[in-house]
Scaffold this active site. Structure first.
Site, PDB file in Angstrom:
ATOM      1  N   ASP A 224      -6.057  -4.795  -9.638  1.00  0.00           N
ATOM      2  CA  ASP A 224      -4.709  -5.222  -9.981  1.00  0.00           C
ATOM      3  C   ASP A 224      -4.764  -5.878 -11.369  1.00  0.00           C
ATOM      4  O   ASP A 224      -5.497  -6.834 -11.552  1.00  0.00           O
ATOM      5  CB  ASP A 224      -4.260  -6.246  -8.918  1.00  0.00           C
ATOM      6  CG  ASP A 224      -2.855  -6.739  -9.137  1.00  0.00           C
ATOM      7  OD1 ASP A 224      -2.282  -6.441 -10.198  1.00  0.00           O
ATOM      8  OD2 ASP A 224      -2.336  -7.441  -8.249  1.00  0.00           O
TER       9      ASP A 224
ATOM     10  N   VAL B 143       1.530 -11.248  -0.623  1.00  0.00           N
ATOM     11  CA  VAL B 143       1.435 -11.349   0.838  1.00  0.00           C
ATOM     12  C   VAL B 143       0.050 -11.811   1.327  1.00  0.00           C
ATOM     13  O   VAL B 143      -0.093 -12.269   2.465  1.00  0.00           O
ATOM     14  CB  VAL B 143       1.796 -10.015   1.538  1.00  0.00           C
ATOM     15  CG1 VAL B 143       3.277  -9.692   1.346  1.00  0.00           C
ATOM     16  CG2 VAL B 143       0.929  -8.864   1.070  1.00  0.00           C
TER      17      VAL B 143
ATOM     18  N   ASN C 192       0.572 -11.726   7.863  1.00  0.00           N
ATOM     19  CA  ASN C 192       0.061 -12.998   7.348  1.00  0.00           C
ATOM     20  C   ASN C 192       1.169 -14.051   7.259  1.00  0.00           C
ATOM     21  O   ASN C 192       2.346 -13.735   7.235  1.00  0.00           O
ATOM     22  CB  ASN C 192      -0.538 -12.726   5.954  1.00  0.00           C
ATOM     23  CG  ASN C 192      -1.347 -13.901   5.436  1.00  0.00           C
ATOM     24  OD1 ASN C 192      -1.716 -14.808   6.187  1.00  0.00           O
ATOM     25  ND2 ASN C 192      -1.636 -13.883   4.135  1.00  0.00           N
TER      26      ASN C 192
END
Ligand code: ATP
Ligand code: MG
Length: 323
Positions: free
Chosen positions: A49, A23, A256
């Site tokens: 991540d 995203v 977004n």
């Protein structure tokens, strides 16, 4: 508290960026890092991540698990945490910090089989890094680019989970203490120093402090990123509920990749209308949050200039305004 407030408020030491996969979490983390550095704050942006994209976002290698200076800045650094390297360091630290049967067992458990990391070690490592930088004052601001929702949730649950595990282990150890020293006497390792008890107590204390910092809205803000699509809406709702549970302060929601209206393109116009319908739901559901709408750019967001351009939108400036 808007993103502009977060960027300019020097008391805010930790910003976390999170949301569903793809995203724009990394782009937003990078953008907020560039704006923080533009203001003169010593800034570190860390990707926790395991599927890193911070290097791609900055168009510069930030891989390998080391802190790397971002080109063109004297006060901006980036790092993609490296699970394998982190594991080795951890095992080494165990090796030197303690010995004896408990430590051997811990090393085996943490090391997994054939050099493979046991499940959950990515999150453990990521959380370990968060702990490390919460206790470190060398940066004015640390920005964490977190893994997609599922992983992030586990990571946030870790303090309490660990707390309860450690609590149990500590009690167990207390009970077993006498027995263990008997075993040691039997095997002739009586005099050996055992500081695993101390190590566990310290970890528990670190986690307790981290939870205090991470739940203080004057120090920490989690910026939730989403796209205006139904699937993202459900996942965002779950993420927000969990953040709320863990008392992690959230005041901003970035929506977004908004497609602009375009009557000459049927496809674009349909997408625009679909997204606008979802926007109405989003505004309804999250009226207590500051909602920042970010358009879909013609190009990918790559490199410091692209990140700064996104940052300007996040803080409500026009592209060409000075920060
Ligand atoms: N507003 C935008 N306009 C155009 N491209 C965008 C926009 N936001 C993000 N992108 C692009 O979309 C891709 C995904 O963005 P990003 O890596 O920031 O998302 P992410 O949430 O971190 O993804 P992941 O879950 O894979 O880590 C990137 O190529 C990025 O350049
Ligand atoms: Mg990412």
């Amino acid at each position: 508290m808007t993103i502009r407030d977060i960027i300019y408020d020097t008391n805010i030491r930790f910003i976390l960026s999170g949301g569903k996969g793809g995203v724009g979490k990394t782009s937003c983390a990078g953008a907020m890092a560039v704006l923080s550095a533009d203001q003169g704050l010593r800034t570190l942006v860390i990707s926790t991540d395991p599927a890193h994209s911070l290097s791609d976002s900055f168009d510069q290698s930030l891989a390998g698990g080391d802190i790397i200076a971002v080109e063109g800045f004297k006060n901006l650094w980036g790092m993609e945490i490296n699970t394998q390297k982190g594991m080795k360091e951890f095992q080494q630290s165990l090796g030197t910090a303690g010995s004896g049967p408990e430590m051997e067992m811990a090393t085996q458990l943490l090391g997994g089989v054939d050099g493979m990391s046991p499940p959950g070690s990515d999150e453990a490592m990521a959380f370990g890094k968060i702990l490390e930088f919460i206790g470190d004052n060398s940066y004015d601001r640390v920005i964490f680019d977190t893994a997609p929702t599922g992983h992030t949730l586990k990571l946030l649950e870790l303090p309490e989970l660990l707390d309860s595990w450690l609590g149990k282990i500590l009690t167990l150890k207390q009970r077993l203490g006498a027995m263990l020293s008997g075993v040691r006497a039997m095997f002739g390792t009586e005099g050996q120093e055992d500081n695993s008890w101390e190590l566990l107590k310290q970890s528990k204390e670190k986690i307790r402090l981290a939870r205090l910092e991470l739940s203080d809205p004057q120090t920490t803000q989690f910026v939730v990123v989403m796209i205006p699509e139904a699937m993202a809406l459900f996942e965002t709702q779950r993420l927000l509920a969990s953040l709320n549970n863990w008392h992690i302060p959230v005041s901003n929601l970035v929506v977004n990749q908004l497609v602009p209206p375009n009557p000459s393109c049927g496809f674009c116009d349909r997408r625009h209308k679909m997204q606008q319908r979802n926007m109405e739901d989003i505004r309804d559901m999250y009226h207590d949050l500051d909602i920042i709408e970010v358009p879909l750019f013609e190009d990918e967001i790559r490199g410091v200039d692209g990140l700064r351009k996104l940052g300007m939108i996040l803080i409500g400036n026009k592209e060409d305004d000075a920060p």
